[in-house]
Design a protein around this motif. Structure first.
Motif, mmCIF file in Angstrom:
data_model
loop_
_atom_site.group_PDB
_atom_site.id
_atom_site.type_symbol
_atom_site.label_atom_id
_atom_site.label_comp_id
_atom_site.label_asym_id
_atom_site.label_seq_id
_atom_site.Cartn_x
_atom_site.Cartn_y
_atom_site.Cartn_z
ATOM 1 N N SER A 1 -0.698 1.759 7.374
ATOM 2 C CA SER A 1 -1.588 0.878 6.596
ATOM 3 C C SER A 1 -1.774 -0.487 7.230
ATOM 4 O O SER A 1 -2.454 -1.346 6.665
ATOM 5 C CB SER A 1 -1.013 0.702 5.177
ATOM 6 O OG SER A 1 -0.830 1.950 4.551
ATOM 7 N N SER B 1 0.826 -1.213 0.000
ATOM 8 C CA SER B 1 0.000 0.000 0.000
ATOM 9 C C SER B 1 0.857 1.259 0.000
ATOM 10 O O SER B 1 0.492 2.277 -0.592
ATOM 11 C CB SER B 1 -0.927 0.008 1.222
ATOM 12 O OG SER B 1 -1.836 -1.060 1.176
ATOM 13 N N ARG C 1 -7.392 2.481 -1.847
ATOM 14 C CA ARG C 1 -7.628 1.940 -0.496
ATOM 15 C C ARG C 1 -8.771 2.690 0.180
ATOM 16 O O ARG C 1 -9.606 2.088 0.874
ATOM 17 C CB ARG C 1 -6.343 2.065 0.333
ATOM 18 C CG ARG C 1 -6.393 1.349 1.677
ATOM 19 C CD ARG C 1 -5.010 1.358 2.326
ATOM 20 N NE ARG C 1 -4.969 0.466 3.477
ATOM 21 C CZ ARG C 1 -5.208 0.843 4.727
ATOM 22 N NH1 ARG C 1 -5.508 2.113 4.979
ATOM 23 N NH2 ARG C 1 -5.149 -0.023 5.722
#
Length: 612
Positions: free
Chosen positions: A500, A459, A532
């Protein structure tokens, strides 16, 4: 004084619980020293009186008691110094330090880490627990020493009330010694600059880098001369002070010796006239020899105890601060499983403690559930402060923050933080950890979850960074610990990956998340985080809050909030704010012109921003 006594009892309690045997031993040693010192004087008197009365058995018995008592004093002093108190201070100090660390780390708010007057106290507490324990145990020793002093005076008074004047005489060399130390201490301070200068010049003369320039410029003799002059100035000032202190100490001992001689002569005269015994004379001599040491020990132990006050005051302040903060924790609600309405700021104002200028002023806005909200504004406009309020590092000074209608202050802080995640502008660095551990801190419950770690790294677009690390996620993040250094941008990617780790936050905050990254990396990361954010919004109605000074990166947000000097001056979509021609439009145009004026600039795909 009441707080000191409570802390004293607390430290004794810690010692008793964790090193019960040693604690009991130290109390036994202290009691034994008092009894043995008094026994020596009484036994010496009985020995002499027995010899004068030609009672050989009594004299021998008393002499044996005196010898055993002397040996006991030597053994107990040695045992006390090498084993008992040292081990107690070490063990109890570790326990108290662990408690102190836990107290500081579990404070919900961070005012004590950001206010200079509070931080000064926290700084003083570094290494303080062992000094506090040592100070408390010195108070115990002082109590026993004062008891011995009282018994000594009682025995002297039985011979002659005039002998009580020995206390005053014993205080004379102590006062002179204290005054001499003050003179020496003042000289140390007054000559400290010269000592720093000579050390600095010595370092220059022996430094490889400076050594090349000194030799090229042929400045070696000059540097040596300046170093010698500075040293002479420092030594001269301290020599004078030490000579004055030595004369003062000599005066104090002279007063004591003259007074003692006069009083001893009076006791000897009493013995000659029959009102006192020869043993009384020996008793007085024996007690007087230990009297000055006893007074000095009592004063020294009390001084050591009082010197611990520099640590006691901050420690007691922290305990009070912690108690007040815990008492203010009234929330018992838990966050919803899913956001339906969102997070509302209702006329929120905030001023940092210790200042009088509001950082946020009457902010009233709804962060809709399932939205990506961008927060923009110039430096000092209050953006990071708003993030701190959402993190519950501070409470609003006025107004309220509600989550689906429930006041944030009414929620359990731990429960709320389990449903939030953040990458802060002033992110932490953890050089003593591995890369995997530094990322895993973002969700301590999944620290060893390899799949969660890999997802968080992806991420943050940190896959390439991990591949370049010599031991991958097991690489230590400092050469000091057998690892490597990270650049500022790599540290920021580590912080983004850490943010994350939590898979189901209701609030995901990114405060200047790419300030240390180049524009292409920034663009790639924002693309991933937008994906996300949409997934979190779909799953939990989560809100993603992005704080950024680069306005082109927040163009895709559902809502843009513009702060100016603590006030919310504009809100809307990127297109709406540009069309309005207000503060946002002005800032955006300024940034666009600044980038377009850079030679060799090129557009980043998918944005209107240019970069070199």
């Amino acid at each position: 004084m009441t707080r000191y006594l409570r802390l004293w009892v607390e430290v004794l309690g810690i010692s008793w619980r964790h090193v019960r045997g040693l604690t009991a031993t130290v109390f036994g040693i202290e009691t034994g020293l008092v009894v043995a010192n008094i026994a020596i004087a009484l036994a010496m008197r009985s020995t002499v009186d027995g010899l004068v009365a030609r009672d050989t058995a009594a004299a021998i018995t008393a002499a044996i008691v005196a010898a055993v008592s002397c040996t006991l004093v030597l053994v107990l002093n040695r045992l006390h110094g090498l084993v008992g108190l040292f081990l107690i201070v070490e063990k109890a100090g570790v326990v108290l330090e662990d408690r102190l660390m836990r107290d500081i780390a579990t404070l919900e708010q961070i005012e004590h880490l950001e206010r200079s007057d509070y931080l000064d106290r926290i700084t003083v507490l570094k290494g303080a627990p062992k000094r506090i324990v040592s100070g408390m145990w010195n108070a115990v020793r002082a109590c026993f020493t004062i008891l011995q002093l009282a018994l000594t005076l009682l025995l002297l008074g039985t011979v002659s009330p005039w002998l009580l004047a020995l206390v005053v005489l014993a205080a004379a060399p102590l006062w002179c010694d204290r005054r001499g130390r003050q003179i020496e201490s003042r000289a140390e301070i007054e000559t400290a600059e010269y000592f720093r200068l000579q050390r600095h010049l010595f370092d220059i003369a022996t430094d490889a880098a400076a050594g090349k320039e000194i030799r090229t410029g042929q400045a070696g003799p000059a540097v040596a001369r300046l170093q010698s002059e500075a040293m002479n100035e420092a030594i001269a000032g301290r020599y004078t002070a030490r000579m004055r202190a030595a004369w003062l100490r000599a005066l104090g001992w002279t007063v004591f010796v003259v007074g003692f001689t006069v009083l001893l002569g009076a006791v000897a005269q009493s013995a000659r006239s029959g009102t006192a015994t020869a043993g009384d004379v020996v008793l007085v001599v024996t007690l007087t020899l230990t009297l000055q040491q006893t007074v000095q020990a009592a004063v020294g132990q009390l001084t050591t105890t009082m010197s611990a006050g520099i640590h006691l005051e901050p420690y007691l302040w922290l305990r009070l601060y912690l108690a007040e903060e815990r008492a203010s924790r009234t929330g018992d609600s838990t966050p919803p499983d899913r956001l339906h309405t969102g997070i509302r700021f209702e006329h929120v104002s905030f001023t940092y403690p210790g200042t009088d200028k509001p950082v946020l002023d009457d902010v009233d806005v709804l962060l809709p559930a399932g939205s990506v909200v961008a927060l923009v504004g110039e430096f000092g406009s209050g953006k990071s402060t708003l993030v701190k309020l959402l993190s519950r590092f501070y409470h609003p000074g006025a107004g309220s923050i509600t989550v689906d209608g429930v006041d944030l202050r009414d929620m359990k802080t731990d429960a709320w933080r389990q449903r939030t995640s953040a990458a802060y502008q002033d992110f932490g660095r953890y050089p003593q950890m591995t890369f995997g551990e530094a990322v895993g801190l973002g969700d301590i419950n999944r620290l060893d979850d390899g799949a969660a770690l890999a997802e968080a790294i992806e991420s943050a677009d940190a896959d390439g960074l991990v591949r370049r690390l010599p031991d991958g996620t097991d690489t230590r993040l400092s050469p000091v610990y057998g690892g490597i250094d990270l650049s500022e941008g790599q540290w920021q990617k580590t912080a983004l990956a850490r943010a994350s780790m939590r898979s189901d936050p209701l609030l995901f905050m990114l405060d200047e998340p790419t300030a240390s990254l180049d524009a292409p990396s920034e663009h790639a990361i924002f693309q991933r985080y937008m994906q996300r954010a949409r997934r979190l919004a779909l799953d939990r109605g989560a809100i993603t809050l992005v704080v950024s000074h680069r306005l082109s990166t927040v163009a895709g947000a559902d809502l843009v909030l513009v702060l100016d000097r603590g006030k919310l001056v504009e809100q809307g979509t990127h297109e709406q704010l540009l069309a309005a021609g207000g503060r946002y439009s002005e800032l955006y145009s300024l940034q666009a012109r600044a980038y377009s004026m850079r030679p060799g600039s090129e557009l980043i795909p998918g944005t209107t921003e240019t970069t070199r």
